[in-house]
Design a protein around this motif. Sequence first.
Motif, PDB file in Angstrom:
ATOM      1  N   THR A 204     -69.430  85.504 -31.430  1.00  0.00           N
ATOM      2  CA  THR A 204     -69.844  84.166 -31.005  1.00  0.00           C
ATOM      3  C   THR A 204     -71.243  84.220 -30.390  1.00  0.00           C
ATOM      4  O   THR A 204     -71.628  85.223 -29.772  1.00  0.00           O
ATOM      5  N   PRO A 205     -72.018  83.134 -30.530  1.00  0.00           N
ATOM      6  CA  PRO A 205     -73.366  83.104 -29.949  1.00  0.00           C
ATOM      7  C   PRO A 205     -73.375  83.348 -28.443  1.00  0.00           C
ATOM      8  O   PRO A 205     -74.305  83.957 -27.913  1.00  0.00           O
ATOM      9  N   GLU A 206     -72.344  82.873 -27.746  1.00  0.00           N
ATOM     10  CA  GLU A 206     -72.306  83.043 -26.297  1.00  0.00           C
ATOM     11  C   GLU A 206     -72.276  84.522 -25.909  1.00  0.00           C
ATOM     12  O   GLU A 206     -72.959  84.942 -24.963  1.00  0.00           O
ATOM     13  N   ARG A 207     -71.478  85.313 -26.639  1.00  0.00           N
ATOM     14  CA  ARG A 207     -71.394  86.744 -26.320  1.00  0.00           C
ATOM     15  C   ARG A 207     -72.684  87.466 -26.697  1.00  0.00           C
ATOM     16  O   ARG A 207     -73.128  88.384 -26.010  1.00  0.00           O
TER      17      ARG A 207
ATOM     18  N   ARG B 140     -69.803  88.097 -36.919  1.00  0.00           N
ATOM     19  CA  ARG B 140     -68.453  87.787 -36.467  1.00  0.00           C
ATOM     20  C   ARG B 140     -68.398  87.415 -34.982  1.00  0.00           C
ATOM     21  O   ARG B 140     -67.386  86.916 -34.500  1.00  0.00           O
TER      22      ARG B 140
ATOM     23  N   ARG C  69     -77.111  79.412 -27.355  1.00  0.00           N
ATOM     24  CA  ARG C  69     -76.352  78.752 -26.296  1.00  0.00           C
ATOM     25  C   ARG C  69     -76.914  79.015 -24.897  1.00  0.00           C
ATOM     26  O   ARG C  69     -76.157  79.100 -23.916  1.00  0.00           O
TER      27      ARG C  69
ATOM     28  N   THR D  88     -62.284  89.283 -36.808  1.00  0.00           N
ATOM     29  CA  THR D  88     -62.832  88.858 -35.528  1.00  0.00           C
ATOM     30  C   THR D  88     -63.004  90.095 -34.664  1.00  0.00           C
ATOM     31  O   THR D  88     -62.750  91.218 -35.100  1.00  0.00           O
TER      32      THR D  88
END
Length: 484
Positions: free
Chosen positions: A215-218, A213, A335, A116
């Motif tokens: 997240t789509p939000e980041r 690795r 997102r 991660t």
Amino acid sequence: MRIPWFLVSRVLAQQNAVVELLRVSPVADEVARRFAAAGHRLYLVGGSVRDALLGRLGTDLDFTTDARPPQILEVLAGWADAVWDTGIAFGTVGAAKHGATLEITTFRADSYDGVTRNPEVTFGDSIEADLLRRDFTVNAMAVELPSQQFVDPHGGMDALVARTLDTPATPQESFGDDPLRMLRATRFVSQLGFTPAPRVVEAMTAMAGELARITPERVQTELSKLLCGEHPKDGIELMVRTGLAELVLPEVPAMKLEIDEHHQHKDVYHHSLVVLEQAIDLEEDGQDLVLRLAALLHDIGKPDTRRFESGGGVSFHHHEVVGAKMVRKRLRALRYSKEVIEDVAQLVYLHLRFHGYGKGEWTDSAVRRYVTDAGPLLSRLHKLVRADCTTRNRRKALGLQRSYDELEARIALLAEAEDLNRVRPDLDGNEIMRLLGLPPGPLVGAAWKHLKELRLDRGPLEHDEAVTELRRWAAGQGIQPPNE
């Protein structure tokens, strides 16, 4: 002996930083003296130092210190206007004072699991170790306060003067710890106009898959910042060149269609980048993320709709319809908010409609529908359509612009006469129910829609005329109005 240009630039940059630091000294000096009085060291660090050197330091200030979080809270108690500890698990305490926002973080010496991007938080004991773990050398500088002594163990100043983006550790170590840093590199290229070092580009290309690795939000946050930078074209091109775009916006590199030998169509990818730049030139009130997304993605439906015609031409029929669907799918995956998704998709869907205008053959009804379908997006649609006129044929380009000038003039005239921004049927729902003797329900909605279509086709109707049309529609539906 002449002083080398880069040393002159270095001195000027340091002077800029001092000026900027003095500008915020009421906050920076105050908090630094409180930490010193408590026996702790405090440094302005990271992006705050970089921005100070560039002469653009804002009121969001980042600090690092040898004090642990409980000690930071003690120092701030009774001084700060507000304190929050939402990031205290990562060693960060936030505070507000004199209109400035401060984030104060204990020296870090984190390690990463390589799976991660979440670090195993470990507090450090030196500024040098803290700076080594930062993303880029231009963000790995610090200024000790209140003495204002520079700490630059990784050549961040030289990189800043050269406008080069490099990493304190090896790029492989840096991106392995946090793959989001690769996307952040493209963002800095867009925001600051920096050029990544060859070894950084090489590592980004080899490690692009590691971005999975994150997240789509980041990812979405970094993409939005990239698009709202001063040089988004350069950031997008770096994403495509390194393969990052295949994970973030695969539809963009897919627009690199092979051009046939007769050049029957434009290079869609480069055309889209030109449209993006031209749309930015038309912005009036700062960066418009929706407009920029629509400009970049307006032709993403072309690869799926390209057809080679029997006469030797190339067509992209309904690429705006296909493109709008693709936009919704991609932006949902990233997102984005429902509002952004629908606005961008609608702009993509409508961007081609103007080309049916020809030499002004549209009826007033067609103009009304154009305005009504665009709704609050009309101003953005104007900008997108104008930006999309990228032909090299100057005569054709001027003709398109004149046609759009004429369309906008017609819209203005109709808007003045008919209040196009609030096109509604000439009878409201309550009157429809009273005239037809209907309870609330689908039939009332159908009648309302019918009257709106008439309003769009014919313009405002007199009340009696609207009632006659409503009764005519009702008769066709088998509805018997009262008192008949």
